[in-house]
Design a protein around this motif. Structure first.
Motif, PDB file in Angstrom:
ATOM      1  N   ALA A   1       0.943  -1.092   0.071  1.00 38.18           N
ATOM      2  CA  ALA A   1      -0.111  -0.107  -0.130  1.00 38.18           C
ATOM      3  C   ALA A   1       0.806   1.246  -0.092  1.00 38.18           C
ATOM      4  O   ALA A   1       2.070   1.091   0.124  1.00 38.18           O
ATOM      5  CB  ALA A   1      -0.963   0.066   1.259  1.00 38.18           C
ATOM      6  N   PHE A   2       0.135   2.569  -0.064  1.00 39.22           N
ATOM      7  CA  PHE A   2       0.949   3.588  -0.152  1.00 39.22           C
ATOM      8  C   PHE A   2       1.611   3.884   0.960  1.00 39.22           C
ATOM      9  O   PHE A   2       2.705   4.663   1.157  1.00 39.22           O
ATOM     10  CB  PHE A   2       0.098   4.682  -0.869  1.00 39.22           C
ATOM     11  CG  PHE A   2       0.624   5.869  -1.337  1.00 39.22           C
ATOM     12  CD1 PHE A   2       1.196   5.853  -2.511  1.00 39.22           C
ATOM     13  CD2 PHE A   2       0.918   7.150  -0.586  1.00 39.22           C
ATOM     14  CE1 PHE A   2       2.002   6.865  -3.072  1.00 39.22           C
ATOM     15  CE2 PHE A   2       1.451   8.123  -0.989  1.00 39.22           C
ATOM     16  CZ  PHE A   2       2.148   8.163  -2.382  1.00 39.22           C
ATOM     17  N   ASP A   3       0.950   3.961   2.181  1.00 36.90           N
ATOM     18  CA  ASP A   3       1.394   4.117   3.537  1.00 36.90           C
ATOM     19  C   ASP A   3       1.276   3.109   4.533  1.00 36.90           C
ATOM     20  O   ASP A   3       0.441   1.979   4.328  1.00 36.90           O
ATOM     21  CB  ASP A   3       1.057   5.463   3.827  1.00 36.90           C
ATOM     22  CG  ASP A   3      -0.699   5.506   4.100  1.00 36.90           C
ATOM     23  OD1 ASP A   3      -1.094   4.580   4.373  1.00 36.90           O
ATOM     24  OD2 ASP A   3      -1.099   6.788   3.801  1.00 36.90           O
ATOM     25  N   ILE A   4       1.600   3.343   5.575  1.00 34.31           N
ATOM     26  CA  ILE A   4       1.648   2.298   6.728  1.00 34.31           C
ATOM     27  C   ILE A   4       0.020   2.054   7.141  1.00 34.31           C
ATOM     28  O   ILE A   4      -0.571   0.913   7.350  1.00 34.31           O
ATOM     29  CB  ILE A   4       2.125   2.471   8.184  1.00 34.31           C
ATOM     30  CG1 ILE A   4       3.633   2.722   7.647  1.00 34.31           C
ATOM     31  CG2 ILE A   4       2.077   1.759   9.208  1.00 34.31           C
ATOM     32  CD1 ILE A   4       4.449   3.380   8.889  1.00 34.31           C
ATOM     33  N   GLY A   5      -0.871   2.951   7.127  1.00 35.64           N
ATOM     34  CA  GLY A   5      -2.222   3.188   7.781  1.00 35.64           C
ATOM     35  C   GLY A   5      -3.003   2.034   6.581  1.00 35.64           C
ATOM     36  O   GLY A   5      -3.946   1.221   7.210  1.00 35.64           O
ATOM     37  N   GLU A   6      -2.812   2.235   5.472  1.00 35.63           N
ATOM     38  CA  GLU A   6      -3.541   1.412   4.368  1.00 35.63           C
ATOM     39  C   GLU A   6      -2.944  -0.148   4.311  1.00 35.63           C
ATOM     40  O   GLU A   6      -3.975  -0.791   4.259  1.00 35.63           O
ATOM     41  CB  GLU A   6      -3.250   2.084   3.048  1.00 35.63           C
ATOM     42  CG  GLU A   6      -3.949   3.639   2.754  1.00 35.63           C
ATOM     43  CD  GLU A   6      -3.816   4.061   1.252  1.00 35.63           C
ATOM     44  OE1 GLU A   6      -3.137   3.408   0.556  1.00 35.63           O
ATOM     45  OE2 GLU A   6      -4.248   5.242   0.983  1.00 35.63           O
ATOM     46  N   ALA A   7      -1.891  -0.058   4.501  1.00 30.30           N
ATOM     47  CA  ALA A   7      -1.132  -1.332   4.527  1.00 30.30           C
ATOM     48  C   ALA A   7      -1.769  -2.318   5.820  1.00 30.30           C
ATOM     49  O   ALA A   7      -2.176  -3.367   5.503  1.00 30.30           O
ATOM     50  CB  ALA A   7       0.486  -1.325   4.592  1.00 30.30           C
ATOM     51  N   GLU A   8      -1.846  -1.730   7.127  1.00 30.71           N
ATOM     52  CA  GLU A   8      -2.526  -2.090   8.181  1.00 30.71           C
ATOM     53  C   GLU A   8      -3.933  -2.821   7.894  1.00 30.71           C
ATOM     54  O   GLU A   8      -4.177  -3.792   8.370  1.00 30.71           O
ATOM     55  CB  GLU A   8      -2.638  -1.360   9.425  1.00 30.71           C
ATOM     56  CG  GLU A   8      -1.054  -1.288   9.880  1.00 30.71           C
ATOM     57  CD  GLU A   8      -0.874  -0.310  11.039  1.00 30.71           C
ATOM     58  OE1 GLU A   8      -1.805   0.642  11.146  1.00 30.71           O
ATOM     59  OE2 GLU A   8      -0.217  -0.424  11.802  1.00 30.71           O
ATOM     60  N   GLU A   9      -4.693  -1.784   6.882  1.00 27.32           N
ATOM     61  CA  GLU A   9      -6.103  -1.978   6.891  1.00 27.32           C
ATOM     62  C   GLU A   9      -6.198  -3.099   5.974  1.00 27.32           C
ATOM     63  O   GLU A   9      -7.040  -3.936   6.147  1.00 27.32           O
ATOM     64  CB  GLU A   9      -6.685  -0.773   6.090  1.00 27.32           C
ATOM     65  CG  GLU A   9      -7.230   0.367   6.845  1.00 27.32           C
ATOM     66  CD  GLU A   9      -7.937   1.314   6.084  1.00 27.32           C
ATOM     67  OE1 GLU A   9      -9.287   1.045   5.912  1.00 27.32           O
ATOM     68  OE2 GLU A   9      -7.218   2.507   5.724  1.00 27.32           O
ATOM     69  N   ILE A  10      -5.358  -3.201   5.063  1.00 24.73           N
ATOM     70  CA  ILE A  10      -5.341  -4.281   4.001  1.00 24.73           C
ATOM     71  C   ILE A  10      -4.860  -5.671   4.687  1.00 24.73           C
ATOM     72  O   ILE A  10      -5.717  -6.732   4.556  1.00 24.73           O
ATOM     73  CB  ILE A  10      -4.411  -4.101   2.727  1.00 24.73           C
ATOM     74  CG1 ILE A  10      -5.099  -2.984   2.001  1.00 24.73           C
ATOM     75  CG2 ILE A  10      -4.370  -5.479   1.798  1.00 24.73           C
ATOM     76  CD1 ILE A  10      -4.055  -2.547   0.824  1.00 24.73           C
ATOM     77  N   ALA A  11      -4.041  -5.728   5.242  1.00 22.57           N
ATOM     78  CA  ALA A  11      -3.607  -6.913   5.989  1.00 22.57           C
ATOM     79  C   ALA A  11      -4.846  -7.423   7.069  1.00 22.57           C
ATOM     80  O   ALA A  11      -4.956  -8.642   6.961  1.00 22.57           O
ATOM     81  CB  ALA A  11      -2.296  -6.863   6.736  1.00 22.57           C
ATOM     82  N   ASP A  12      -5.235  -6.397   7.831  1.00 25.41           N
ATOM     83  CA  ASP A  12      -6.143  -6.774   8.583  1.00 25.41           C
ATOM     84  C   ASP A  12      -7.424  -7.479   8.100  1.00 25.41           C
ATOM     85  O   ASP A  12      -7.913  -8.609   8.612  1.00 25.41           O
ATOM     86  CB  ASP A  12      -6.348  -5.718   9.645  1.00 25.41           C
ATOM     87  CG  ASP A  12      -5.419  -5.350  10.674  1.00 25.41           C
ATOM     88  OD1 ASP A  12      -4.785  -6.240  10.907  1.00 25.41           O
ATOM     89  OD2 ASP A  12      -5.633  -4.121  11.172  1.00 25.41           O
ATOM     90  N   ALA A  13      -7.879  -7.034   6.883  1.00 21.15           N
ATOM     91  CA  ALA A  13      -8.821  -7.154   6.405  1.00 21.15           C
ATOM     92  C   ALA A  13      -8.857  -8.565   5.713  1.00 21.15           C
ATOM     93  O   ALA A  13      -9.926  -9.555   6.039  1.00 21.15           O
ATOM     94  CB  ALA A  13      -9.345  -6.201   5.082  1.00 21.15           C
ATOM     95  N   PHE A  14      -7.838  -8.929   5.314  1.00 26.38           N
ATOM     96  CA  PHE A  14      -7.600 -10.396   4.690  1.00 26.38           C
ATOM     97  C   PHE A  14      -7.570 -11.426   5.765  1.00 26.38           C
ATOM     98  O   PHE A  14      -7.795 -12.710   5.888  1.00 26.38           O
ATOM     99  CB  PHE A  14      -6.401 -10.515   3.656  1.00 26.38           C
ATOM    100  CG  PHE A  14      -6.676  -9.985   2.410  1.00 26.38           C
ATOM    101  CD1 PHE A  14      -7.168 -11.000   1.448  1.00 26.38           C
ATOM    102  CD2 PHE A  14      -6.800  -8.703   2.154  1.00 26.38           C
ATOM    103  CE1 PHE A  14      -7.765 -10.528  -0.026  1.00 26.38           C
ATOM    104  CE2 PHE A  14      -7.253  -8.203   0.630  1.00 26.38           C
ATOM    105  CZ  PHE A  14      -7.477  -9.078  -0.160  1.00 26.38           C
ATOM    106  N   GLU A  15      -6.712 -10.896   6.969  1.00 26.62           N
ATOM    107  CA  GLU A  15      -6.604 -12.105   8.062  1.00 26.62           C
ATOM    108  C   GLU A  15      -7.900 -12.061   8.658  1.00 26.62           C
ATOM    109  O   GLU A  15      -8.307 -13.253   8.861  1.00 26.62           O
ATOM    110  CB  GLU A  15      -5.611 -11.521   8.830  1.00 26.62           C
ATOM    111  CG  GLU A  15      -4.230 -11.510   8.655  1.00 26.62           C
ATOM    112  CD  GLU A  15      -3.298 -10.912   9.418  1.00 26.62           C
ATOM    113  OE1 GLU A  15      -3.461 -10.207  10.231  1.00 26.62           O
ATOM    114  OE2 GLU A  15      -2.012 -10.960   8.908  1.00 26.62           O
TER     115      GLU A  15
END
Length: 333
Positions: A97-111
């Protein structure tokens, strides 16, 4: 997942990278590329026999088991979250993702959805690095002291949304933590802009992993030659991976008497042993990456770059950029 033995795959993003994903999906056993989407159409003719859909919702509507996301980084969050909500296993091109916040959202959603989520760090699947990782895990180098990489070449006109850190250095940060099986503890970096672009086009990064390994990365878009080299130095010698040519060479540490020619010792070093370049099976790394993701979707393998790993790499990238702005070493959580 569909009840048939063939997985239905969808691809969103038909640009320079997307066309290669399309080619590999078409050649992948047990997979059928059934849908492709890109609001800009299909400029490279990557999916000539498919209707080019307008967006991720249309892609999901085609009834897919898994998706490959090859859109620009700024769109990763919205596309990936839509796929997670729809229950679609997803491989997202690097960075996650473009930044940490977006990356956390994506990882959390798939997990939370219990889905297979991966990040497309294709360099990990280079034959030289796959073999390097295996040999290091088996103890060929003993304790690892240092990992140094050089990733240099000319400016790619396709890049317009990020600088050299997010586009290229992210590969080195990912593969270094993976090869050593240890995350970054701290980084310090200096960058410059020499091509007139807004983002950095040259960076020098030093750092240390949590296990004490020291690291060094030279990355730029301004060299008149192309170089992709990873050097891992340990107590028993060094492994040198050339990912342009998929070559791996081992230089052994061994006592070598130089008493008869004392001047030789001054430039050959205190320890000199045999060197060997290994014969490797040179399959295209992107093909290996797709095979690994297919197997993970089927529950038959774990050789993927997880979204949690992708999140840590985004954190490291952000720490590097902070260091270039603030001029100090940044410690990672």
């Amino acid at each position: 997942m569909s009840e048939t033995t063939t997985l239905r795959a969808g691809l969103i993003g038909l640009g320079m990278m997307g066309r290669h994903h399309a080619r590999n999906l078409r050649a992948l056993d047990g997979v059928e590329l059934v849908a492709a989407a890109d609001p800009g159409g299909d400029p490279h003719g990557a999916a000539p026999d498919l209707e080019v859909l307008a967006d991720v919702e249309a892609l999901i509507g085609a009834g897919i088991d898994y998706a490959v996301v090859a859109v620009p980084t700024q769109f990763h969050r919205d596309v990936a979250l839509a796929l997670a909500e729809a229950g679609v296993h997803t491989l997202v091109e690097k960075p996650l993702a473009f930044d940490i916040g977006e990356a956390e959202e994506i990882a959390d959603a798939f997990e939370q959805a219990g889905l297979v989520g991966a990040v497309g760090y294709v360099e990990r699947y280079n034959p030289a690095l796959q073999e390097m990782r295996r040999r290091i895990a088996e103890g060929q180098l003993g304790e690892i002291y240092q990992i140094a990489t050089r990733r240099q070449g000319g400016f790619p006109a396709r890049i317009s949304d990020v600088g050299v850190v997010k586009d290229l250095a992210t590969h080195d940060l990912d593969l270094t933590a993976w090869v050593a099986q240890s995350r970054y503890a701290r980084v310090g970096a200096t960058a410059t802009r020499r091509s007139g672009r807004v983002d950095e086009d040259m960076v020098s990064i030093t750092g240390a992993l949590a296990d004490g390994t020291i690291t060094s990365h030279l990355v730029n878009w301004l060299s008149p030659f192309k170089e992709r080299v990873t050097v891992v130095t340990g107590e028993k010698g060094a492994l040198v991976g050339d990912t342009l040519n998929a070559d791996l060479t081992f230089h052994a540490n061994a006592d070598a008497a130089t008493n008869l020619w004392e001047s030789m010792a001054s430039f050959r070093g205190v320890s000199e042993g045999d060197s060997i370049t290994y014969a490797l099976q040179r399959q295209e790394p992107l093909a290996t990456e797709h095979q690994a993701f297919r197997d993970a979707v089927l529950g038959e393998g774990t050789n993927i770059v997880t979204m949690r790993e992708g999140l840590h790499t985004v954190r490291t990238v952000e720490a590097v950029l902070e260091s270039t702005r603030e001029g100090h070493v940044v410690t990672l959580p």
